[in-house]
Design an enzyme around this catalytic site. Structure first.
Site, PDB file in Angstrom:
ATOM      1  N   ARG A 135       0.843  -1.191   0.000  1.00  0.00           N
ATOM      2  CA  ARG A 135       0.000   0.000   0.000  1.00  0.00           C
ATOM      3  C   ARG A 135       0.882   1.246   0.000  1.00  0.00           C
ATOM      4  O   ARG A 135       1.145   1.808  -1.038  1.00  0.00           O
ATOM      5  CB  ARG A 135      -0.950  -0.063   1.195  1.00  0.00           C
ATOM      6  CG  ARG A 135      -2.070   0.928   1.153  1.00  0.00           C
ATOM      7  CD  ARG A 135      -3.170   0.588   2.151  1.00  0.00           C
ATOM      8  NE  ARG A 135      -2.697   0.478   3.532  1.00  0.00           N
ATOM      9  CZ  ARG A 135      -3.503   0.177   4.554  1.00  0.00           C
ATOM     10  NH1 ARG A 135      -4.786  -0.030   4.369  1.00  0.00           N
ATOM     11  NH2 ARG A 135      -3.027   0.088   5.783  1.00  0.00           N
ATOM     12  N   MET A 312     -34.626   4.153   1.498  1.00  0.00           N
ATOM     13  CA  MET A 312     -33.617   5.144   1.894  1.00  0.00           C
ATOM     14  C   MET A 312     -33.709   5.481   3.388  1.00  0.00           C
ATOM     15  O   MET A 312     -32.697   5.617   4.074  1.00  0.00           O
ATOM     16  CB  MET A 312     -33.768   6.420   1.058  1.00  0.00           C
ATOM     17  CG  MET A 312     -32.652   7.422   1.294  1.00  0.00           C
ATOM     18  SD  MET A 312     -32.899   8.966   0.422  1.00  0.00           S
ATOM     19  CE  MET A 312     -32.645   8.483  -1.273  1.00  0.00           C
ATOM     20  N   ASP A 313     -34.931   5.601   3.889  1.00  0.00           N
ATOM     21  CA  ASP A 313     -35.123   6.100   5.250  1.00  0.00           C
ATOM     22  C   ASP A 313     -35.886   5.154   6.176  1.00  0.00           C
ATOM     23  O   ASP A 313     -36.024   5.432   7.366  1.00  0.00           O
ATOM     24  CB  ASP A 313     -35.896   7.427   5.205  1.00  0.00           C
ATOM     25  CG  ASP A 313     -35.394   8.318   4.096  1.00  0.00           C
ATOM     26  OD1 ASP A 313     -34.215   8.691   4.166  1.00  0.00           O
ATOM     27  OD2 ASP A 313     -36.145   8.598   3.149  1.00  0.00           O
TER      28      ASP A 313
END
Ligand code: PLP
Length: 375
Positions: A135, A312-313
């Site tokens: 990395r 979504m909610d």
């Protein structure tokens, strides 16, 4: 601000501190570097770092300079190491705020030295050796020798040298051993010894707790937050971590469905018989991913399946006839004697606890508590 919506992520600060202390005991009192990157894996770095600080912890690490600067608002006389790559143009912010930076390469170090010409303080650095993660950091011997020569500069405080295991949570030690040997070879290139030498993450900290080695610091991330890096590490049975995070909500709506009635986007569920469906105010905008569809969570004391697509909610769960508005919904963690394993929740979604935590969005209220008392 009012808190109308009952969805909350509860964080047990006592459990978190106990985990830190248990890991420190386990690692023969090497210095435990508390990893509070990514807002403490989404749980809230400022409160968590402050709590650790109040209890004597003086070593912290973040992923970015921005995160480190934010931390410095709550903790002062502590080491804060940025684990990622910082733009050399911004090192003055690190210097002014006594933040330590990771040196990933000779190029980076040269650029910093040229920035340092106009600054009259020292830059604290931890040199990153790439031993097999691939990395950041370097493994090139010539490059490391050049770095070592530049560390002569009076503008540099060579505070640490480190590397990172990529497979410490795995089933065998083969790659760890390769990385360890590689690291120890590379350390020998340096003509001076820094204050801190570290390679272990949570998995390494647990796994190599009895190892006789030259390291004097371990980096504790996920284990601080009460999760084992993997089942392999849990099975070693060396430390009993206490769960820290609990995701809760409450039922906001209940309705009875008859057999064949459908619900959800894409008509994604059909009642198999007469059923009670409860709606819970949490969705993918909160970080409760669509992949959780089908997982069984706790509503009160019952195991109830998330049915239909996660919205979504909001989402829907299939319950029994006793369900009512206001019933507590537990996604993971512990509450009122009920428990849902975050590892089960994560593996159902083909992921790890780390990602589950980090996904929880800003919209979810974080509640911190100690000894069952809310702060
Ligand atoms: C995130 C991170 C850690 C912590 O890893 P855990 O598995 O959460 O303990 C340690 N070191 C580095 C360099 C990291 O980026």
């Amino acid at each position: 601000m009012i808190n109308d919506r009952p969805t909350q992520l509860r964080v047990n600060l006592d459990a978190l501190l106990n985990n830190y202390n248990k890991l420190n005991e386990l690692n023969n009192n090497k210095i435990g570097l508390a990893i509070v990157k990514a807002d403490s894996y989404g749980l809230g770095a400022k409160v968590i770092a402050n709590h650790l600080y109040q209890n004597g912890v003086r070593h912290f690490a973040t992923a970015t300079l921005e995160e480190a600067l934010e931390l410095k608002e709550v903790i002062q006389d502590s080491m804060v190491l940025v684990l990622g790559v910082t733009n050399p143009k911004n090192i003055k912010y690190a210097i002014e705020n006594n933040i330590s930076l990771t040196c990933p390469s000779i190029t980076w170090l040269r650029e910093c030295l040229s920035e340092l010409e106009t600054l009259d303080k020292k830059l604290k650095i931890h040199v990153k050796i790439d031993t097999g993660m691939g990395r950041i950091g370097t493994s090139d011997v010539e490059e490391l020798k050049s770095i070592d020569r530049l560390l002569d500069s009076e503008k540099i405080d060579f505070e640490g040298i480190f590397s990172h295991y990529s497979n410490a949570d795995g089933t065998d030690d083969i790659y760890d051993d390769y990385q360890t040997e590689n690291f120890e070879e590379k350390i020998k290139i340096f003509t001076r010894k820094p204050k801190y030498i570290h390679i272990e993450n949570s998995a390494g900290t647990v796994k190599y707790s009895n190892r006789d080695d030259c390291y004097n610091m371990t980096r504790i991330g996920i284990a601080l937050y009460g999760c084992y890096p993997s089942e392999n590490i849990e099975k070693l049975d060396k430390v009993r971590l206490e769960p820290v995070a609990t995701l809760l909500s409450k039922v906001t709506h209940v309705k009875k469905f008859s057999q064949g009635e459908k619900l959800g986007y894409g008509v994604s569920y059909e009642a198999k018989q007469d059923e009670y469906i409860a709606t819970v105010p949490i969705g993918y905008a909160d970080g409760l991913l669509r992949r959780a569809q089908g997982f069984k969570i706790k509503v009160g004391t019952e195991d109830c399946e998330i049915v239909g697509r996660v919205c979504m909610d909001q989402l829907m769960v299939r319950c029994n006839e006793n369900v009512k508005v206001g019933d507590t919904v537990l996604f993971y963690g512990e509450h009122n004697g009920q428990r849902v394993s975050i590892d089960d929740f994560a593996s159902y979604q083909d992921t790890i606890s780390y990602e589950i935590f980090c996904c929880i969005s800003k919209r979810v209220l974080r509640i911190y508590y100690k000894n069952k008392m809310e702060l």
